[in-house]
Design a protein around this motif. Sequence first.
Motif, PDB file in Angstrom:
ATOM      1  N   ILE A   1      22.268  47.733   3.917  1.00  0.00           N
ATOM      2  CA  ILE A   1      20.538  47.601   4.643  1.00  0.00           C
ATOM      3  C   ILE A   1      20.558  46.103   4.427  1.00  0.00           C
ATOM      4  N   LYS A   2      21.202  45.379   6.025  1.00  0.00           N
ATOM      5  CA  LYS A   2      20.462  43.934   5.911  1.00  0.00           C
ATOM      6  C   LYS A   2      19.412  43.628   6.351  1.00  0.00           C
ATOM      7  N   SER A   3      18.212  44.376   6.327  1.00  0.00           N
ATOM      8  CA  SER A   3      16.568  43.992   6.212  1.00  0.00           C
ATOM      9  C   SER A   3      16.197  45.014   6.160  1.00  0.00           C
ATOM     10  N   ALA A   4      15.170  44.958   5.972  1.00  0.00           N
ATOM     11  CA  ALA A   4      13.473  45.781   5.727  1.00  0.00           C
ATOM     12  C   ALA A   4      12.776  44.943   5.970  1.00  0.00           C
ATOM     13  N   THR A   5      12.334  45.295   7.488  1.00  0.00           N
ATOM     14  CA  THR A   5      10.741  44.513   7.780  1.00  0.00           C
ATOM     15  C   THR A   5      10.366  45.205   8.568  1.00  0.00           C
ATOM     16  N   LEU A   6       8.790  44.634   7.937  1.00  0.00           N
ATOM     17  CA  LEU A   6       7.471  44.973   8.411  1.00  0.00           C
ATOM     18  C   LEU A   6       7.268  45.151  10.056  1.00  0.00           C
ATOM     19  N   VAL A   7       7.349  46.259  10.881  1.00  0.00           N
ATOM     20  CA  VAL A   7       7.332  45.530  12.252  1.00  0.00           C
ATOM     21  C   VAL A   7       5.423  46.200  12.865  1.00  0.00           C
ATOM     22  N   ASN A   8       5.008  46.332  12.205  1.00  0.00           N
ATOM     23  CA  ASN A   8       3.461  46.107  12.727  1.00  0.00           C
ATOM     24  C   ASN A   8       2.413  46.365  11.272  1.00  0.00           C
TER      25      ASN A   8
END
Length: 181
Positions: free
Chosen positions: A174-181
């Motif tokens: 998992i390179k990144s986990a990002t909140l997108v909204n």
Amino acid sequence: MVYLTGPALAQGTPKVKFATSEGDFVVEVYPDKAPKTVENFLQYVKDKHYDGMIFHRVINNFMVQGGGYDSAYAERKTRPPVVHEGREALAKGGPKNVVGTLAMARTNDPNSASSQFFINVKDNDFLNPSTQAPGYTVFGKVVGGMDVVNKIKTVPTGAGGPFPSDVPKTPIIIKSATLVN
């Protein structure tokens, strides 16, 4: 690539984009169904806990699990476990453990879930809460990139780190986990 269309754009439904070594996928989570579980998961996302972690357990025809170990199989420190909300989430109309849903992994203690999660890659009715068993709390689902999850579920597995089986032979990071909204 466009991920979110139609009903997936539900107002106020938080979404998290996972960028992995196999491609990207997006999940939406349901704070109205499992508020404590979602708050816990989103805090791990905001803290960048999942960045650099691996999917350490992959079983085709069952689920893919991650969020607990880095590529050296070291566990990251977690916050205290979250209270199990499986029955409550179902009672509020939340989804069952069906293909594409996101649930919290835990030990035999229903109140032991911390950072690890899994994505169901088949309908797993036996994981659903019932009057006889607490089951597993479903708190979201994949709304984009299910092809990536389907790719992950078929990778060759074997022993790895402390695990005797079901570990991808080539780490899925998992390179990144990002909140997108």
